[in-house]
Design a protein around this motif. Structure first.
Motif, PDB file in Angstrom:
ATOM      1  N   GLU A 123       0.834  -1.208   0.000  1.00 61.52           N
ATOM      2  CA  GLU A 123       0.000   0.000   0.000  1.00 61.52           C
ATOM      3  C   GLU A 123       0.869   1.258   0.000  1.00 61.52           C
ATOM      4  OE1 GLU A 123      -2.914  -0.088   3.119  1.00 61.52           O
ATOM      5  OE2 GLU A 123      -3.548  -2.110   2.566  1.00 61.52           O
ATOM      6  N   HIS A 170       1.558 -16.150  -3.026  1.00 62.75           N
ATOM      7  CA  HIS A 170       0.268 -15.507  -2.755  1.00 62.75           C
ATOM      8  C   HIS A 170       0.431 -13.987  -2.795  1.00 62.75           C
ATOM      9  CE1 HIS A 170      -1.349 -19.386  -1.699  1.00 62.75           C
ATOM     10  NE2 HIS A 170      -0.314 -19.574  -0.908  1.00 62.75           N
ATOM     11  N   PRO A 173      -0.338  -9.988  -3.446  1.00 63.97           N
ATOM     12  CA  PRO A 173      -1.564  -9.206  -3.243  1.00 63.97           C
ATOM     13  C   PRO A 173      -2.312  -9.038  -4.565  1.00 63.97           C
ATOM     14  CG  PRO A 173       0.386  -7.819  -3.116  1.00 63.97           C
ATOM     15  CD  PRO A 173       0.868  -9.219  -3.237  1.00 63.97           C
ATOM     16  N   ARG A 174      -3.606  -8.806  -4.458  1.00 63.27           N
ATOM     17  CA  ARG A 174      -4.425  -8.576  -5.655  1.00 63.27           C
ATOM     18  C   ARG A 174      -4.125  -7.186  -6.183  1.00 63.27           C
ATOM     19  NH1 ARG A 174     -10.301 -10.927  -5.508  1.00 63.27           N
ATOM     20  NH2 ARG A 174      -9.559 -12.786  -6.569  1.00 63.27           N
ATOM     21  N   LEU A 175      -3.546  -7.158  -7.356  1.00 66.16           N
ATOM     22  CA  LEU A 175      -3.188  -5.902  -8.004  1.00 66.16           C
ATOM     23  C   LEU A 175      -3.542  -6.004  -9.476  1.00 66.16           C
ATOM     24  CD1 LEU A 175       0.422  -5.582  -6.551  1.00 66.16           C
ATOM     25  CD2 LEU A 175      -1.555  -4.250  -5.829  1.00 66.16           C
ATOM     26  N   SER A 176      -3.794  -4.855 -10.076  1.00 64.88           N
ATOM     27  CA  SER A 176      -3.986  -4.853 -11.519  1.00 64.88           C
ATOM     28  C   SER A 176      -2.634  -5.118 -12.172  1.00 64.88           C
ATOM     29  CB  SER A 176      -4.543  -3.506 -11.987  1.00 64.88           C
ATOM     30  OG  SER A 176      -3.548  -2.510 -11.870  1.00 64.88           O
ATOM     31  N   GLU A 200      -0.546  -2.007 -11.942  1.00 64.61           N
ATOM     32  CA  GLU A 200       0.024  -1.793 -10.609  1.00 64.61           C
ATOM     33  C   GLU A 200       1.197  -2.737 -10.369  1.00 64.61           C
ATOM     34  OE1 GLU A 200      -3.794  -0.340  -7.982  1.00 64.61           O
ATOM     35  OE2 GLU A 200      -3.571  -2.488  -8.397  1.00 64.61           O
ATOM     36  N   ARG A 201       0.998  -4.002 -10.699  1.00 63.35           N
ATOM     37  CA  ARG A 201       2.053  -5.002 -10.484  1.00 63.35           C
ATOM     38  C   ARG A 201       3.313  -4.634 -11.274  1.00 63.35           C
ATOM     39  NH1 ARG A 201       1.538  -9.516  -8.207  1.00 63.35           N
ATOM     40  NH2 ARG A 201      -0.695  -9.631  -8.506  1.00 63.35           N
TER      41      ARG A 201
END
Length: 68
Positions: free
Chosen positions: A3, A42, A44-47, A50-51
């Protein structure tokens, strides 16, 4: 950590003193840990944007000549 990195992404990444004050670690350690998180089983959920942006940021922060 993710974040924090995302907040700084539009600005090219955080400054060394911001990383030190927030996490108590060097810019190089921050870059390595961010890379580890992104490469983990695992993540994080990112577009995709973003990744990719975070990967580029971590790579740039890990290069001494690129550190803010």
């Amino acid at each position: 950590m993710v974040e924090f990195a995302l907040r700084w992404l539009p600005f090219g990444g955080p400054r060394a003193d911001d990383i030190l004050v927030t996490f108590g670690i060097s810019t190089l350690t921050f870059a390595r840990r961010l890379q580890e998180v992104l490469a983990s089983d695992h993540p994080p959920r990112l577009s995709l944007a973003e990744r990719n942006g975070l990967r580029e940021m971590a790579a740039a922060l890990g290069r001494p000549s690129e550190r803010p």
